[in-house]
Design a protein around this motif. Structure first.
Motif, mmCIF file in Angstrom:
data_model
loop_
_atom_site.group_PDB
_atom_site.id
_atom_site.type_symbol
_atom_site.label_atom_id
_atom_site.label_comp_id
_atom_site.label_asym_id
_atom_site.label_seq_id
_atom_site.Cartn_x
_atom_site.Cartn_y
_atom_site.Cartn_z
ATOM 1 N N ARG A 222 10.044 -22.126 -8.446
ATOM 2 C CA ARG A 222 9.061 -23.141 -8.854
ATOM 3 C C ARG A 222 8.609 -22.908 -10.294
ATOM 4 N N LEU A 223 9.306 -21.998 -10.980
ATOM 5 C CA LEU A 223 9.050 -21.661 -12.389
ATOM 6 C C LEU A 223 7.692 -20.981 -12.570
ATOM 7 N N LEU A 224 7.288 -20.164 -11.573
ATOM 8 C CA LEU A 224 6.030 -19.434 -11.629
ATOM 9 C C LEU A 224 6.303 -17.953 -11.890
ATOM 10 N N ASP A 225 5.493 -17.339 -12.746
ATOM 11 C CA ASP A 225 5.507 -15.885 -12.858
ATOM 12 C C ASP A 225 4.383 -15.336 -11.982
ATOM 13 N N ALA A 226 4.157 -14.032 -12.031
ATOM 14 C CA ALA A 226 3.160 -13.430 -11.144
ATOM 15 C C ALA A 226 1.761 -13.981 -11.404
ATOM 16 N N ALA A 227 1.420 -14.171 -12.664
ATOM 17 C CA ALA A 227 0.074 -14.659 -12.994
ATOM 18 C C ALA A 227 -0.133 -16.090 -12.514
ATOM 19 N N SER A 228 0.843 -16.972 -12.780
ATOM 20 C CA SER A 228 0.686 -18.365 -12.353
ATOM 21 C C SER A 228 0.777 -18.491 -10.835
ATOM 22 N N PHE A 229 1.555 -17.606 -10.194
ATOM 23 C CA PHE A 229 1.595 -17.591 -8.730
ATOM 24 C C PHE A 229 0.219 -17.239 -8.171
ATOM 25 N N ALA A 230 -0.420 -16.232 -8.740
ATOM 26 C CA ALA A 230 -1.746 -15.809 -8.269
ATOM 27 C C ALA A 230 -2.752 -16.951 -8.372
ATOM 28 N N ALA A 231 -2.615 -17.760 -9.435
ATOM 29 C CA ALA A 231 -3.556 -18.869 -9.627
ATOM 30 C C ALA A 231 -3.383 -19.964 -8.591
ATOM 31 N N THR A 232 -2.210 -20.020 -7.941
ATOM 32 C CA THR A 232 -1.956 -21.087 -6.957
ATOM 33 C C THR A 232 -2.305 -20.680 -5.523
ATOM 34 N N VAL A 233 -2.551 -19.384 -5.289
ATOM 35 C CA VAL A 233 -2.719 -18.890 -3.918
ATOM 36 C C VAL A 233 -4.121 -19.173 -3.400
ATOM 37 N N ASP A 234 -4.194 -19.682 -2.184
ATOM 38 C CA ASP A 234 -5.462 -19.845 -1.477
ATOM 39 C C ASP A 234 -5.942 -18.458 -1.036
ATOM 40 N N ASP B 54 -5.637 -17.220 2.466
ATOM 41 C CA ASP B 54 -4.313 -16.929 3.018
ATOM 42 C C ASP B 54 -4.037 -15.433 2.840
ATOM 43 N N GLU B 55 -4.184 -14.663 3.928
ATOM 44 C CA GLU B 55 -4.061 -13.212 3.847
ATOM 45 C C GLU B 55 -2.677 -12.771 3.373
ATOM 46 N N VAL B 56 -1.641 -13.446 3.858
ATOM 47 C CA VAL B 56 -0.273 -13.031 3.533
ATOM 48 C C VAL B 56 0.013 -13.238 2.051
ATOM 49 N N LEU B 57 -0.231 -14.446 1.529
ATOM 50 C CA LEU B 57 0.058 -14.723 0.125
ATOM 51 C C LEU B 57 -0.876 -13.943 -0.800
ATOM 52 N N SER B 58 -2.105 -13.745 -0.376
ATOM 53 C CA SER B 58 -3.021 -12.937 -1.197
ATOM 54 C C SER B 58 -2.499 -11.514 -1.337
ATOM 55 N N ASN B 59 -1.966 -10.967 -0.243
ATOM 56 C CA ASN B 59 -1.384 -9.633 -0.280
ATOM 57 C C ASN B 59 -0.116 -9.610 -1.136
ATOM 58 N N ALA B 60 0.586 -10.759 -1.201
ATOM 59 C CA ALA B 60 1.839 -10.830 -1.960
ATOM 60 C C ALA B 60 1.612 -10.771 -3.464
ATOM 61 N N ILE B 61 0.403 -11.124 -3.924
ATOM 62 C CA ILE B 61 0.136 -11.165 -5.368
ATOM 63 C C ILE B 61 0.396 -9.806 -6.008
ATOM 64 N N GLU B 62 -0.144 -8.738 -5.418
ATOM 65 C CA GLU B 62 0.030 -7.405 -5.991
ATOM 66 C C GLU B 62 1.494 -6.970 -5.936
ATOM 67 N N PHE B 63 2.187 -7.318 -4.847
ATOM 68 C CA PHE B 63 3.616 -6.992 -4.752
ATOM 69 C C PHE B 63 4.385 -7.676 -5.883
ATOM 70 N N PHE B 64 4.068 -8.936 -6.144
ATOM 71 C CA PHE B 64 4.744 -9.699 -7.198
ATOM 72 C C PHE B 64 4.482 -9.043 -8.564
ATOM 73 N N ARG B 65 3.246 -8.661 -8.819
ATOM 74 C CA ARG B 65 2.916 -8.036 -10.104
ATOM 75 C C ARG B 65 3.682 -6.727 -10.300
ATOM 76 N N VAL B 66 3.706 -5.908 -9.261
ATOM 77 C CA VAL B 66 4.429 -4.634 -9.337
ATOM 78 C C VAL B 66 5.915 -4.884 -9.565
ATOM 79 N N TYR B 67 6.455 -5.840 -8.833
ATOM 80 C CA TYR B 67 7.882 -6.152 -8.931
ATOM 81 C C TYR B 67 8.238 -6.676 -10.328
ATOM 82 N N GLU B 68 7.391 -7.539 -10.869
ATOM 83 C CA GLU B 68 7.634 -8.108 -12.194
ATOM 84 C C GLU B 68 7.645 -7.005 -13.264
#
Length: 718
Positions: free
Chosen positions: A145-157, A160-174
């Motif tokens: 969807r052409l999102l990086d970790a920062a823009s992904f974090a801005a879209t997460v509700d 939503d426990e699962v996606l909120s937890n995914a933010i830190e994983f995405f940042r570490v991975y990036e």
């Protein structure tokens, strides 16, 4: 296009392959010859004088690309595929990144990470993921969807426990990718697009190499791929795309049905072709699928007509429980195999992997080999991993094995705290550990889960712990789990296929059973997009060539169920378009003798010797007498029908199945077939049955018994 290649296409396929517009969209329903038409387009362009080097064909899978290469090589008599620019989107992008890595701000020797390297990012940092949706899929979907970790974090509700937890994983991975000068598959297309936008000269070297771009499976494209296509179109390339809006399934991978539906508005001068003949499925299956998908509002109307010379078989069975459903489906499979049906031409499909779990022990009990595709390994799901991890935690504390399986989520943390409180510092034997884990893991469902999700979770926990309780120790249990999981990965030859519908897309089998046809399962309760769920069901139906068995259970995962609304849509509210039985725990999901006799008579097929369908119970004398009476009655009807046909033939009366054809009728048939008329329309015009039309087309050599078009009509060729 030469006559020899044109003769491989039916009229609609030929029109699509030879169209002259700058922008063309081909809507190709299931079994309508999508790959044949795309290959035909490529060959037509070459025969029209276009340099084959200046044609780019993009697909989604290597399998599709290889199949396309083989067809085009054969049609153009090429010694190899080396001179063909046919690639997956990822393969095309990766080739350009390797050639000019600096254009994408990459080092000369950048790395491409695959799954083991990607997962090592987390395991090396003791970050463990244990959720239904894989963290790598979440990250890849965001990138597409052409999102990086920062823009992904801005879209997460944040609720939503699962996606909120995914933010830190995405940042570490990036950060890990950047530090290692590496990329992954989801990076490829966006990196090339951004490099093209930064450097117009670089963009020109890519887009200027091609005059024509052909896109396969256009309904599955994501925003990054749309951006790449736009760069070619903006540079003047002609766009030819083929797909089917009714088969858009991958919203979780950033596909959006609006991309294909909006094609004519995005390109106002676009030509839209519709391939209207289904060469895969029998008439009953095609008709049922059309009735189902017609309920979607956001789609292009298409009228597929069946070509193969069979009515086909479609039955709906209701069973009391999921276990009974599994037993009867496997009984039907055994019946078919005993009758000589190849196991690899039989598939059982379902919406989610948990629905398919009862099938595996049922098939093992009958010693029927099977292969699991898609989600189907219960031992790798979050519930099973939490059970195994909890048992390790009770024995070894915060061991690597325990934490890696349980994960770092809030759910895992709560489970560990509750395990500590419940055992009170005591050391428990293995059976006691299993009992303790059952209660705590069963309750470890996300708070926002529906009742059905909770029931499904509990069912998987019970399945895993029933295996654990049969073992003497944790080590024995872990060994048994490894054996079970490995057996699913090593598919035997000539095996029945068990698959999620998503993983079955693009495939076909003679016989398909779809289980779990209940509201809340299919359509799934977690998907608010009912039209996407209907498309999932539609794809499942259209995998079947000859026989289709649909079933539902009144009790699954401890929940009471009602039949899926999709069953009513495809069968009619009064169920007048199919065989439908409820509470039929003693009937296989195939036509019974009596049902088959009825269907044969309705369709004008003489009854000879009815097929036998056994459930392992010997018929009583009364049942045998009734059966003989039905056969005798059916044969009497057949004799009367044959006598009537003979009278019609003698009197010269038109229109009965079996009446001889004359030259005028043949000429009219050829003309209508060449014009692309549907089989049923041709049948109505000739006052004959659809089967008679198809049989005559085979007799004239226009199609084979498989429905393959052999030649253009003499009336068209002159």
């Amino acid at each position: 296009m030469t006559r020899s290649h044109a003769n491989a296409l039916d009229p609609a396929q030929s029109n699509a392959a030879t169209g002259t517009g700058r922008y063309q969209l081909v809507l190709a329903g299931p079994g309508s010859g999508k790959t044949t038409t795309l290959a035909g387009r490529f060959v037509h362009l070459v025969h029209s004088g276009v340099d084959q080097w200046r044609i780019l064909a993009l697909t989604f899978t290597k399998k599709a690309a290889d199949e396309m290469k083989e067809r085009i090589m054969a049609a153009l008599a090429l010694p190899s595929a080396r001179d063909l620019n046919i690639a997956t989107f990822h393969g095309f992008a990766f080739r350009h990144l390797r050639r000019n890595p600096q254009r994408a701000a990459l080092p000369e020797q950048f790395q491409l990470w695959d799954a083991p390297q990607q997962r090592h990012v987390f395991s090396s940092r003791r970050l463990w993921w244990n959720e239904e949706e894989d963290i790598l899929d979440i990250i890849a979907g965001a990138k597409e969807r052409l999102l990086d970790a920062a823009s992904f974090a801005a879209t997460v509700d944040q609720n939503d426990e699962v996606l909120s937890n995914a933010i830190e994983f995405f940042r570490v991975y990036e950060r890990a990718l950047k530090d290692a000068h590496a990329i992954d598959f989801a990076d490829m297309v966006p990196l090339v697009v951004r490099a093209m936008d930064r450097d117009p000269a670089y963009a020109a070297t890519i887009t200027g190499a091609f005059d024509h771009v052909l896109v396969d499976e256009y309904q599955d494209i994501n925003p990054g791929q749309i951006e790449l296509i736009d760069r070619f179109v903006g540079a003047g390339a002609k766009l030819w795309a083929v797909g089917d809006d009714d088969q858009t399934l991958y919203a979780f991978r950033a596909a959006d049905v609006r991309f294909i539906l909006d094609f004519p508005s995005k390109y106002p001068a676009a030509q839209v072709h519709v391939l209207g003949r289904n060469y895969r499925s029998a008439a009953a299956i095609v008709t049922a699928a059309k009735r189902l998908i017609a309920n979607n509002r956001h789609r292009r109307a298409k009228d597929l007509s069946p070509v193969i010379a069979e009515i086909g078989e479609i039955v709906i069975r209701g069973y009391s429980t999921a276990e009974v459903e599994a037993r009867q489906v496997t009984g039907a499979i055994a019946h078919l195999i005993k009758g000589g049906h190849p196991p690899q031409q039989i598939a059982v499909l379902y919406r989610t992997g948990a629905v398919g779990l009862p099938l595996q022990p049922a098939l093992r009990a009958l010693q029927i080999p099977y292969e699991v595709r898609g989600a189907g390994d219960p031992w790798q799901g979050p519930a099973a991993r939490l059970v195994v991890g909890s048992l390790h935690y009770l024995r070894d504390g915060n061991s690597l094995e325990a934490i890696s399986r349980m994960g770092n989520s809030k759910r895992a943390e709560i489970a560990r705290n509750r395990l500590d409180q419940a055992r009170g510092g005591k050391r428990l034997d293995f059976p006691a550990c299993c009992r303790l884990v059952r209660g705590i893991v069963t309750a470890a469902v996300p708070s926002r889960s529906s009742d059905r999700d909770r029931a499904e979770w509990t069912s998987v926990v019970d399945t895993v712990l029933s295996l654990a309780m049969s073992c003497q120790s944790l080590d024995e249990f872990v060994s048994r789990v490894a054996e079970q999981s490995a057996s699913l990965r090593k598919a035997p030859e000539n095996a029945v296929v068990l698959s999620t519908i998503h993983s079955a897309k693009g495939l076909e089998w003679d016989v398909v059973f779809i289980t779990g046809m209940e509201d809340g399962v299919l359509p799934h309760a977690n998907n608010d997009d009912l039209e996407e769920e209907r498309r999932v069901a539609y794809v499942g139906l259209t995998r079947a060539k000859r026989r289709l068995g649909l079933s539902y259970a009144k009790l699954r995962f401890g929940q009471d169920n009602v039949p899926s609304q999709f069953l009513y849509e495809l069968g009619g509210r009064r169920r007048q378009h199919c065989i439908w039985t409820e509470a039929s725990d003693d009937i296989l999901p195939l036509l019974s003798e009596r049902e088959r006799e009825r269907e044969r008579m309705i369709n004008g097929v003489p009854v000879e010797q009815p097929d036998r369908q056994s459930t392992g119970i010997a018929p009583s004398r009364k049942a045998g007498a009734r059966k003989r009476k039905r056969v005798e009655t059916a044969n009497n009807h057949a004799d009367k029908a044959l006598a009537q046909m003979n009278r019609n033939r003698a009197s010269g009366a038109p229109l009965r199945h079996g009446v001889a054809w004359n030259a005028d009728e043949d000429a009219r048939l050829c003309t209508m077939f060449a014009a692309g008329e549907a089989i049923f329309a041709i049948a109505q015009a000739h006052e004959r049955k659809p089967n008679a039309i198809t049989a005559r087309l085979i007799k004239l050599g226009l199609i084979t018994e498989d429905g393959l078009v052999l030649a253009k009509i003499s009336a068209q060729n002159g």
